[in-house]
Design a protein around this motif. Structure first.
Motif, mmCIF file in Angstrom:
data_model
loop_
_atom_site.group_PDB
_atom_site.id
_atom_site.type_symbol
_atom_site.label_atom_id
_atom_site.label_comp_id
_atom_site.label_asym_id
_atom_site.label_seq_id
_atom_site.Cartn_x
_atom_site.Cartn_y
_atom_site.Cartn_z
ATOM 1 N N CYS A 198 -1.628 3.434 1.903
ATOM 2 C CA CYS A 198 -1.782 3.531 0.453
ATOM 3 C C CYS A 198 -3.237 3.696 0.024
ATOM 4 O O CYS A 198 -3.505 4.261 -1.036
ATOM 5 C CB CYS A 198 -1.181 2.298 -0.219
ATOM 6 N N ARG A 199 -4.168 3.186 0.802
ATOM 7 C CA ARG A 199 -5.575 3.274 0.424
ATOM 8 C C ARG A 199 -6.172 4.641 0.752
ATOM 9 O O ARG A 199 -7.185 5.042 0.181
ATOM 10 C CB ARG A 199 -6.374 2.185 1.134
ATOM 11 N N ARG A 200 -5.532 5.354 1.654
ATOM 12 C CA ARG A 200 -6.081 6.640 2.089
ATOM 13 C C ARG A 200 -5.240 7.815 1.617
ATOM 14 O O ARG A 200 -5.773 8.865 1.250
ATOM 15 C CB ARG A 200 -6.179 6.649 3.621
ATOM 16 N N ASP A 201 -3.917 7.644 1.613
ATOM 17 C CA ASP A 201 -3.005 8.731 1.262
ATOM 18 C C ASP A 201 -2.382 8.486 -0.101
ATOM 19 O O ASP A 201 -2.208 7.338 -0.518
ATOM 20 C CB ASP A 201 -1.891 8.854 2.312
ATOM 21 N N PRO A 202 -2.009 9.551 -0.810
ATOM 22 C CA PRO A 202 -1.261 9.355 -2.067
ATOM 23 C C PRO A 202 0.118 8.785 -1.779
ATOM 24 O O PRO A 202 0.777 9.156 -0.810
ATOM 25 C CB PRO A 202 -1.182 10.772 -2.653
ATOM 26 N N CYS A 203 0.566 7.872 -2.629
ATOM 27 C CA CYS A 203 1.877 7.259 -2.431
ATOM 28 C C CYS A 203 2.979 8.230 -2.859
ATOM 29 O O CYS A 203 2.779 9.057 -3.750
ATOM 30 C CB CYS A 203 1.989 5.970 -3.240
ATOM 31 N N PRO A 204 4.148 8.140 -2.230
ATOM 32 C CA PRO A 204 5.269 8.997 -2.625
ATOM 33 C C PRO A 204 5.639 8.785 -4.095
ATOM 34 O O PRO A 204 5.433 7.714 -4.663
ATOM 35 C CB PRO A 204 6.407 8.544 -1.695
ATOM 36 N N ILE A 205 6.198 9.821 -4.698
ATOM 37 C CA ILE A 205 6.622 9.740 -6.093
ATOM 38 C C ILE A 205 7.731 8.701 -6.217
ATOM 39 O O ILE A 205 8.670 8.692 -5.417
ATOM 40 C CB ILE A 205 7.122 11.116 -6.582
ATOM 41 N N PRO A 206 7.655 7.811 -7.208
ATOM 42 C CA PRO A 206 8.716 6.804 -7.348
ATOM 43 C C PRO A 206 10.036 7.427 -7.769
ATOM 44 O O PRO A 206 10.081 8.475 -8.411
ATOM 45 C CB PRO A 206 8.174 5.870 -8.423
ATOM 46 N N LEU A 207 11.133 6.748 -7.410
ATOM 47 C CA LEU A 207 12.449 7.209 -7.847
ATOM 48 C C LEU A 207 12.610 7.058 -9.354
ATOM 49 O O LEU A 207 13.294 7.854 -10.005
ATOM 50 C CB LEU A 207 13.549 6.406 -7.141
ATOM 51 N N VAL A 208 12.002 5.995 -9.910
ATOM 52 C CA VAL A 208 12.103 5.710 -11.341
ATOM 53 C C VAL A 208 10.721 5.327 -11.837
ATOM 54 O O VAL A 208 9.976 4.609 -11.165
ATOM 55 C CB VAL A 208 13.098 4.556 -11.613
ATOM 56 N N LYS A 209 10.384 5.797 -13.036
ATOM 57 C CA LYS A 209 9.165 5.378 -13.710
ATOM 58 C C LYS A 209 9.481 5.199 -15.184
ATOM 59 O O LYS A 209 9.761 6.163 -15.904
ATOM 60 C CB LYS A 209 8.048 6.419 -13.535
ATOM 61 N N LEU A 210 9.485 3.938 -15.660
ATOM 62 C CA LEU A 210 9.748 3.629 -17.050
ATOM 63 C C LEU A 210 8.503 3.016 -17.688
ATOM 64 O O LEU A 210 7.599 2.542 -16.995
ATOM 65 C CB LEU A 210 10.927 2.660 -17.179
ATOM 66 N N ASN A 211 8.489 3.006 -19.023
ATOM 67 C CA ASN A 211 7.312 2.543 -19.758
ATOM 68 C C ASN A 211 7.378 1.066 -20.113
ATOM 69 O O ASN A 211 6.809 0.649 -21.117
ATOM 70 C CB ASN A 211 7.157 3.374 -21.039
ATOM 71 N N HIS A 212 8.081 0.292 -19.319
ATOM 72 C CA HIS A 212 8.100 -1.153 -19.517
ATOM 73 C C HIS A 212 8.359 -1.822 -18.175
ATOM 74 O O HIS A 212 8.728 -1.168 -17.192
ATOM 75 C CB HIS A 212 9.158 -1.564 -20.542
ATOM 76 N N GLU A 213 8.180 -3.133 -18.124
ATOM 77 C CA GLU A 213 8.320 -3.866 -16.875
ATOM 78 C C GLU A 213 9.770 -3.859 -16.388
ATOM 79 O O GLU A 213 10.707 -3.933 -17.170
ATOM 80 C CB GLU A 213 7.848 -5.308 -17.045
ATOM 81 N N LEU A 214 9.931 -3.785 -15.073
ATOM 82 C CA LEU A 214 11.233 -3.897 -14.430
ATOM 83 C C LEU A 214 11.192 -5.079 -13.471
ATOM 84 O O LEU A 214 10.155 -5.367 -12.868
ATOM 85 C CB LEU A 214 11.579 -2.617 -13.676
ATOM 86 N N SER A 215 12.348 -5.760 -13.323
ATOM 87 C CA SER A 215 12.338 -6.957 -12.480
ATOM 88 C C SER A 215 13.592 -7.126 -11.629
ATOM 89 O O SER A 215 13.620 -8.008 -10.775
ATOM 90 C CB SER A 215 12.163 -8.209 -13.350
ATOM 91 N N THR A 216 14.629 -6.333 -11.832
ATOM 92 C CA THR A 216 15.853 -6.523 -11.064
ATOM 93 C C THR A 216 16.462 -5.175 -10.720
ATOM 94 O O THR A 216 16.346 -4.208 -11.484
ATOM 95 C CB THR A 216 16.855 -7.410 -11.830
ATOM 96 N N LEU A 217 17.132 -5.114 -9.566
ATOM 97 C CA LEU A 217 17.636 -3.854 -9.019
ATOM 98 C C LEU A 217 18.867 -4.147 -8.180
ATOM 99 O O LEU A 217 18.937 -5.169 -7.494
ATOM 100 C CB LEU A 217 16.547 -3.206 -8.150
ATOM 101 N N SER A 218 19.858 -3.258 -8.230
ATOM 102 C CA SER A 218 21.067 -3.461 -7.437
ATOM 103 C C SER A 218 21.760 -2.130 -7.197
ATOM 104 O O SER A 218 21.684 -1.215 -8.032
ATOM 105 C CB SER A 218 22.024 -4.414 -8.152
ATOM 106 N N LEU A 219 22.426 -2.026 -6.057
ATOM 107 C CA LEU A 219 23.328 -0.914 -5.789
ATOM 108 C C LEU A 219 24.513 -1.423 -4.992
ATOM 109 O O LEU A 219 24.466 -2.489 -4.392
ATOM 110 C CB LEU A 219 22.628 0.247 -5.079
ATOM 111 N N SER A 220 25.591 -0.650 -5.004
ATOM 112 C CA SER A 220 26.793 -1.016 -4.255
ATOM 113 C C SER A 220 26.895 -0.141 -3.017
ATOM 114 O O SER A 220 26.634 1.065 -3.079
ATOM 115 C CB SER A 220 28.042 -0.820 -5.125
ATOM 116 N N PRO A 221 27.299 -0.719 -1.867
ATOM 117 C CA PRO A 221 27.455 0.101 -0.661
ATOM 118 C C PRO A 221 28.542 1.162 -0.803
ATOM 119 O O PRO A 221 28.561 2.125 -0.048
ATOM 120 C CB PRO A 221 27.812 -0.924 0.420
#
Length: 528
Positions: A198-221
């Motif tokens: 991360c300090r040397r290379d650009p990080c991959p594009i995020p799957l999601v980018k929103l304009n407020h804080e996020l704190s929880t995530l879930s998916l179903s198998p």
């Protein structure tokens, strides 16, 4: 009969027998869970002389339920397992190994990556760390003592892709892939097969980018292409990450805006609550969703826990509809969202067809009614809420603590910019509400009260939530009826994790210990 046909016949016979055994096992567990829960073990010591020396914020089962991982404010991850030599008690958990992670702030989530001995952690220092202590460290030791590992001995990856505290990990069916969500408003997928600094290379594009804080995530198998994310917003968001040159907005019945972004995923639904009617008290607390889960048994049910409110159940199968006010929920029986027709809908706004899940056999037989389960939980006064918050004693080295002191504020929600909440995405309203648990105090220090559809029951029969009074609540999913209230912590219950196969629940919170509870009518040893 030829050799090939004989083997095929035997295979089908064995498969049918296995399915019958599994069906019977789940039925027996479902019957057992109709009884009350009893505490059977406490992992660690209350004063930290053994086990964790700080609040326990992270719990997860690993290795098909053979191991339990815990992490917390002391920045360690502990791996608990059954002691096969101890026959004096039920579920005799002992700490097999402890990893000193090197995080400089509270650990919020820890998971073992599937088909490996790797353990991923996220913390308030904005880092994602991956450790590997080998198979030997996961087995029961001959002398019964725990083995300690330093970062130098176990750390294999350190990722700094997030710009703020990282809150949750979601694993996938791979030892190399997993998702994380952070308060920088992003969801990121990490692939350990690719070299990345991360300090040397650009990080991959995020799957999601929103304009407020996020704190929880879930998916179903069952539906891994869909995931739910939520945080400092009155909505939970359903994202679809299938991108093979398809217009997902059109498939989900959404108009395609001219200014549509080119992000890696598409938000196809928002999950919200009915607006308050004119004569009712408006919500003045900053709205925040502290927990989200997608059902592992059917792939379409979504549970969200709202701070200062209750727990709500949604379905990805339901059509968006015009927002109802709470007064419209007074009838004991209401048609499900999918069956409500709006006369004002124009001919161009036709109901979208159910998304194609690639032929997967997902149980779509869900309740056709939504039940009103009683009056809303009475809101406490501002002073009482602040008093509960001030009682928490959580140590963190995060540089952003000064900003977090004002994290939980009372303010007029009209001041928020609605554009931050993806206003062009349709809103799905809840099928069911579960009330009684209090969920206010844990937000200030970056923790969140998680929810779970616990235990391996058919169709996830129960919904659970932690509460600020030190208890955890258990409701029947279909009716919303309260099944039980159980003590889980001396102050606040933050985490609840049900065992994948047994009627066993692990609970943690502000205390330095983890509590294990099971049905009073059952004393099943984990290793039998």
């Amino acid at each position: 009969m030829s050799n090939g046909r004989h083997l095929q016949f035997q295979y089908k016979k064995c498969l049918s027998s296995s399915l019958q055994v599994e069906k019977l096992r789940r039925l027996q567990l479902s019957q057992a869970l109709q009884h009350t829960l009893d505490r059977v073990n406490v992992l660690g010591e209350p004063q930290g002389s053994h086990g964790h020396t700080g609040c326990v914020n992270a719990l997860s089962w690993a290795r098909n339920g053979e191991l339990l991982l815990s992490g917390g404010d002391d920045t360690t991850v502990r791996i608990w397992g059954i002691d096969p030599a101890d026959t004096s008690q039920d579920y005799p958990f002992v700490c097999r190994s402890v990893i000193h992670t090197g995080h400089t702030a509270n650990i919020f989530s820890a998971h073992m990556l599937p088909c490996s001995s790797r353990i991923a952690t996220v913390a308030g220092d904005r880092q994602v760390r991956v450790f590997d202590i080998g198979e030997a460290a996961l087995a029961a030791s001959a002398n019964g003592k725990e083995t300690s590992y330093s970062p130098r001995q176990s750390l294999i990856h350190k990722l700094r892709c997030h710009d703020d505290r990282v809150k949750r990990i979601v694993t996938e069916h791979s030892p190399d892939l997993f998702l994380t969500v952070g308060e920088d408003g992003t969801v990121r997928q990490h692939d350990l097969r690719t070299s990345h600094d991360c300090r040397r290379d650009p990080c991959p594009i995020p799957l999601v980018k929103l304009n407020h804080e996020l704190s929880t995530l879930s998916l179903s198998p069952l539906t891994p292409h869909l995931f739910v994310v939520a945080g400092e917003s009155p909505f939970g968001y359903l994202f679809d990450r299938r991108h093979v040159g398809r217009n997902l907005r059109t498939e989900w019945g959404m108009p395609y805006p001219l200014d549509a972004d080119t992000s890696l995923t598409t938000c196809v639904r928002r999950f919200g609550r009915p607006k308050a009617s004119a004569g009712e008290t408006q919500r003045h607390r900053r709205e925040h969703i502290t927990g989200a889960r997608m059902s592992a048994s059917n792939g379409h049910e979504v549970i969200l826990s709202f701070s200062g409110d209750g727990v709500y159940m949604y379905s990805t199968y339901d059509d968006p509809e015009h927002e109802r006010t709470p007064s419209s929920l007074s009838s004991p029986l209401l048609s499900s969202n999918a069956k409500v027709e709006h006369k004002s809908r124009s001919a161009k706004e036709k109901t979208p067809e159910r998304p194609d899940y690639g032929g997967m056999d997902i149980d779509a037989a869900s309740s056709s009614f939504m039940l009103d389960i009683g009056p809303d939980l009475e809101q406490s006064s501002d002073e009482e809420s602040q008093s509960l918050i001030d009682q928490e004693d959580v140590v963190t080295n995060d540089d952003d603590d000064d900003e977090d002191e004002n994290y939980l504020e009372f303010e007029d929600l009209r001041k928020h910019d609605e554009n931050n909440y993806l206003p062009s995405v349709p809103v799905v309203l809840p099928r069911q509400r579960y009330s009684g648990a209090r969920n206010v105090a844990t937000i200030k220090d970056g923790k969140s009260t998680e929810i779970y559809l616990p235990m391996p029951c058919p169709n996830d029969e129960f919904v659970a939530s932690g509460s600020d009074d030190g208890n955890f609540f258990l409701w029947r999913k279909a009716t919303g009826a309260l099944h039980g209230i159980y003590e889980g912590d001396g102050s606040v219950v933050n985490m609840i994790e049900g065992h994948p196969h047994l009627p066993l629940v692990a609970v943690s919170g502000i205390d330095y210990t983890v509590k294990a509870s099971t049905c009073g009518c059952i004393r099943t040893h984990l290793m039998t």
